[in-house]
Scaffold this active site. Sequence first.
Site, short mmCIF file in Angstrom:
data_model
loop_
_atom_site.label_atom_id
_atom_site.label_comp_id
_atom_site.label_asym_id
_atom_site.label_seq_id
_atom_site.Cartn_x
_atom_site.Cartn_y
_atom_site.Cartn_z
CB CYS A 138 -0.86 0.56 2.24
SG CYS A 138 -0.24 -0.23 3.74
CB CYS A 181 -0.27 2.62 5.33
SG CYS A 181 0.95 1.62 4.43
#
Length: 290
Positions: free
Chosen positions: A38, A41
């Site tokens: 991700c 993230c």
Amino acid sequence: MSQDTPYIFDATTATFDQLVIEASFHKPVLVDFWAEWCAPCKVLMPLLKKIADEYQGELLLAKVDCDAEQDIVARFGIRSLPTVVLFKDGQPVDGFSGAQPESAIRTILEPHVQLPPPVAADPLEQAQLLFAEGSIADAEAVLKHLLGEDNTNAAALILYARCLAERGELTEAGAVLDAVTGDQHKAALAGAKAQLTFLGEAANLPDVADLKTRLAKNPQDDEAAHQLAIQQLSRQQYEAALDGLMKLFIRNRNYAEGLAHKTLLQVFDLLGNDHPLVTMYRRKLFAALY
């Protein structure tokens, strides 16, 4: 991911209840649900770490690797990454999905956790900050340590005396001020002595309610007006005291051989030339005099 600090850590299925749920009864816990693949993230995590560091342990940051901890993902119904959830008293109380700006994250945290005061590199500066916040005992502890290393530090002695005075130790505070030598801190010394004077005088005066009753019956009661100002000064109600003293000076500048004028000057010493109230009331006093 490795543990970063005692308040930034990884949480797993085995440790989540202890490190997040139970811990949140003592301090808020921000949980960052992330995954290696991700990209947002990886942008968000350094920002969360920076914010957690600023709280110096008052906010905990738990990181959950969603690829490895599928049971936690299912338990909380996490559908998109990154997702951040704030836990307090065992319950999720706020949160967000997707990367967010720093200001938005801080707004979410504000109702739930307070930033600690800035840590001053200089112990005297730290003590001054604590005193200004009303944390008298903490300021006194810092000053005791500082004076243990150098008991001739005039600025520290003066502030230590003010701490003692706030606790009602007027005799001991006076003795500390008597130990201050030199003219470098003349204004601060005068301010501390003024504080002692006000606290000492207030102890022997009628209480505030009685003085206000007297003034309600007779607004021209100069003695009650001055005594009320002293009581207000002893309670750090500086604006009310200055207002009362100014009105007394304008009404009767010769009361008790110019006592209102003398007291105004003592308050200016106590607060210091840079205080906005001093700037305001110096102008008013000048206008009244000339």
